[in-house]
Design a protein around this motif. Structure first.
Motif, mmCIF file in Angstrom:
data_model
loop_
_atom_site.group_PDB
_atom_site.id
_atom_site.type_symbol
_atom_site.label_atom_id
_atom_site.label_comp_id
_atom_site.label_asym_id
_atom_site.label_seq_id
_atom_site.Cartn_x
_atom_site.Cartn_y
_atom_site.Cartn_z
ATOM 1 N N PRO A 149 0.813 -1.226 0.000
ATOM 2 C CA PRO A 149 0.000 0.000 0.000
ATOM 3 C C PRO A 149 0.842 1.269 0.000
ATOM 4 O O PRO A 149 0.431 2.289 -0.563
ATOM 5 N N LEU A 150 2.037 1.195 0.624
ATOM 6 C CA LEU A 150 2.912 2.363 0.606
ATOM 7 C C LEU A 150 3.380 2.666 -0.812
ATOM 8 O O LEU A 150 3.425 3.825 -1.244
ATOM 9 N N LEU A 151 3.715 1.606 -1.564
ATOM 10 C CA LEU A 151 4.106 1.799 -2.954
ATOM 11 C C LEU A 151 2.941 2.322 -3.792
ATOM 12 O O LEU A 151 3.134 3.146 -4.697
ATOM 13 N N ILE A 152 1.716 1.838 -3.504
ATOM 14 C CA ILE A 152 0.540 2.350 -4.212
ATOM 15 C C ILE A 152 0.373 3.842 -3.944
ATOM 16 O O ILE A 152 0.154 4.647 -4.858
ATOM 17 N N PHE A 153 0.509 4.227 -2.656
ATOM 18 C CA PHE A 153 0.361 5.635 -2.293
ATOM 19 C C PHE A 153 1.443 6.496 -2.936
ATOM 20 O O PHE A 153 1.164 7.540 -3.529
ATOM 21 N N VAL A 154 2.694 6.036 -2.834
ATOM 22 C CA VAL A 154 3.814 6.818 -3.378
ATOM 23 C C VAL A 154 3.723 6.930 -4.895
ATOM 24 O O VAL A 154 3.902 8.010 -5.469
ATOM 25 N N SER A 155 3.418 5.815 -5.576
ATOM 26 C CA SER A 155 3.349 5.847 -7.035
ATOM 27 C C SER A 155 2.190 6.705 -7.513
ATOM 28 O O SER A 155 2.299 7.419 -8.517
ATOM 29 N N SER A 156 1.041 6.662 -6.792
ATOM 30 C CA SER A 156 -0.086 7.524 -7.156
ATOM 31 C C SER A 156 0.272 8.985 -6.949
ATOM 32 O O SER A 156 -0.079 9.848 -7.778
ATOM 33 N N LEU A 157 0.980 9.265 -5.859
ATOM 34 C CA LEU A 157 1.401 10.637 -5.603
ATOM 35 C C LEU A 157 2.391 11.114 -6.663
ATOM 36 O O LEU A 157 2.303 12.249 -7.140
ATOM 37 N N LEU A 158 3.320 10.236 -7.044
ATOM 38 C CA LEU A 158 4.279 10.584 -8.087
ATOM 39 C C LEU A 158 3.574 10.863 -9.396
ATOM 40 O O LEU A 158 3.945 11.775 -10.146
ATOM 41 N N GLY A 159 2.530 10.039 -9.693
ATOM 42 C CA GLY A 159 1.791 10.251 -10.930
ATOM 43 C C GLY A 159 1.028 11.557 -10.926
ATOM 44 O O GLY A 159 0.986 12.269 -11.931
ATOM 45 N N LEU A 160 0.409 11.898 -9.780
ATOM 46 C CA LEU A 160 -0.357 13.143 -9.699
ATOM 47 C C LEU A 160 0.550 14.371 -9.732
ATOM 48 O O LEU A 160 0.215 15.393 -10.339
ATOM 49 N N LEU A 161 1.713 14.271 -9.082
ATOM 50 C CA LEU A 161 2.639 15.400 -9.033
ATOM 51 C C LEU A 161 3.642 15.400 -10.185
ATOM 52 O O LEU A 161 4.405 16.350 -10.337
ATOM 53 N N GLN A 162 3.644 14.295 -10.961
ATOM 54 C CA GLN A 162 4.541 14.153 -12.113
ATOM 55 C C GLN A 162 6.012 14.310 -11.695
ATOM 56 O O GLN A 162 6.781 15.026 -12.330
ATOM 57 N N LEU A 163 6.366 13.599 -10.603
ATOM 58 C CA LEU A 163 7.747 13.629 -10.153
ATOM 59 C C LEU A 163 8.577 12.609 -10.920
ATOM 60 O O LEU A 163 8.046 11.761 -11.634
ATOM 61 N N ASP A 164 9.882 12.698 -10.774
ATOM 62 C CA ASP A 164 10.817 11.889 -11.557
ATOM 63 C C ASP A 164 11.071 10.544 -10.858
ATOM 64 O O ASP A 164 11.789 10.470 -9.868
ATOM 65 N N VAL A 165 10.459 9.482 -11.383
ATOM 66 C CA VAL A 165 10.638 8.154 -10.805
ATOM 67 C C VAL A 165 12.066 7.662 -10.998
ATOM 68 O O VAL A 165 12.663 7.051 -10.110
ATOM 69 N N ASP A 166 12.645 7.948 -12.174
ATOM 70 C CA ASP A 166 14.008 7.483 -12.461
ATOM 71 C C ASP A 166 15.022 8.061 -11.483
ATOM 72 O O ASP A 166 15.986 7.387 -11.100
ATOM 73 N N ALA A 167 14.810 9.310 -11.070
ATOM 74 C CA ALA A 167 15.735 9.937 -10.117
ATOM 75 C C ALA A 167 15.665 9.243 -8.759
ATOM 76 O O ALA A 167 16.688 9.036 -8.097
ATOM 77 N N ILE A 168 14.452 8.860 -8.334
ATOM 78 C CA ILE A 168 14.301 8.156 -7.066
ATOM 79 C C ILE A 168 14.998 6.799 -7.119
ATOM 80 O O ILE A 168 15.733 6.416 -6.208
ATOM 81 N N LEU A 169 14.774 6.076 -8.221
ATOM 82 C CA LEU A 169 15.378 4.741 -8.348
ATOM 83 C C LEU A 169 16.897 4.830 -8.409
ATOM 84 O O LEU A 169 17.603 3.990 -7.844
#
Length: 281
Positions: free
Chosen positions: A41-61
């Motif tokens: 659920p934490l990944l669901i929350f974080v990924s949904s937040l990243l999608g809504l805010l359009q943050l950089d997933v590659d930078a986090i990884l």
């Protein structure tokens, strides 16, 4: 059996005895169970937040790859990318609810393990324990949010802010250099607060900080060793097929759980050694 005369060897002996007597392996397995159910659920929350805010997933990884095993980073990356492509407010709220529930269960398990290490017994009241659990769950989520923010604002976003918004280059360079030390300090205080909050009363600083530093350092060292082992020696996909990543995740969570518990056991061992020395004096 007579204890070793050397204080260091005596401390190692007592620490091993505590590991066996307090069933740290079993407690670590229980904690890893709740951490496993917390992560989805934490990944669901974080990924949904990243999608809504359009943050950089590659930078986090790219940032978390510095201290997490490759198999774990690959698993997180697939999940974040998949859920982040279809952001949804309902999915965000679903992830937020269970991101509170399962961390509370994990916090309860961890606090109980800390109390066992300090020989404190069951909590005195259900309400104070509930307040402590809610308080530390909020601290845990805030620490994770701060760490994710530090990791997500990487070099590319900093350069974009410098070019597009006039951010002074000095601040961008300072952020890039300090984000990992700040994340480490945040982890230290989160762990210190956990050991302190699990007590019935106020403990002296010296009864908490050694185990906090040791647990944090051991966790980083074990992550590095496990990453090296996975990347160079173990092929979980070859051995276990499609569930290889899940096996690697479970082992990593178990290592994390045992390390956190042993930090409290180390603090209790040092307290015991100080009492023995005072008795001898």
């Amino acid at each position: 059996m007579e204890l070793p005369q050397n204080r260091f060897l005596r401390g190692i002996y007592l620490l091993v005895q505590r590991y066996l007597r307090h069933n740290v392996g079993m407690q670590g397995a229980a904690l890893a169970f709740y951490l496993l159910f917390m992560i989805f659920p934490l990944l669901i929350f974080v990924s949904s937040l990243l999608g809504l805010l359009q943050l950089d997933v590659d930078a986090i990884l790219a940032a978390v790859q510095e201290f997490l095993p490759r198999e774990i980073v690959s698993f997180i990356g697939v999940y974040l990318t998949y859920v982040g492509r279809n952001p949804s407010v309902k999915l965000l709220l679903f992830g937020l609810f269970f991101s509170l529930y399962f961390p509370m269960r994990a916090t309860n398990t961890l606090m109980r393990s800390v109390r066992i290490a300090y020989h404190l017994g069951p909590p005195r009241g259900a309400l104070p324990q509930l307040v402590k659990t809610l308080l530390y769950t909020a601290v845990l989520i805030a620490t994770i949010a701060l760490t994710l923010t530090l990791m997500s604002v990487g070099d590319r976003l900093l350069l974009y802010a410098v070019d597009s918004f006039g951010l002074p280059r000095f601040w961008a360079v300072l952020w890039a250099k300090l984000r990992f030390p700040v994340a480490a300090v945040a982890g230290y205080f989160a762990l210190f607060f956990l050991y302190a909050l699990s007590q019935d009363g106020r403990q002296p600083w010296r009864n908490i900080w050694p185990g906090t530093m040791a647990a944090l350092g051991a966790w980083l060292a074990l992550n590095w060793l496990y990453s090296t082992y996975v990347e160079n020696f173990a092929d979980y996909s070859l051995l276990y097929g499609s569930i290889g990543t899940a096996i690697a995740l479970l082992i990593w969570l178990y290592m994390t759980a045992v390390t956190l518990i042993m930090g409290a056991e180390l603090n209790a061992t040092l307290i015991s050694l100080r009492k023995d020395r005072a008795g001898e004096s």
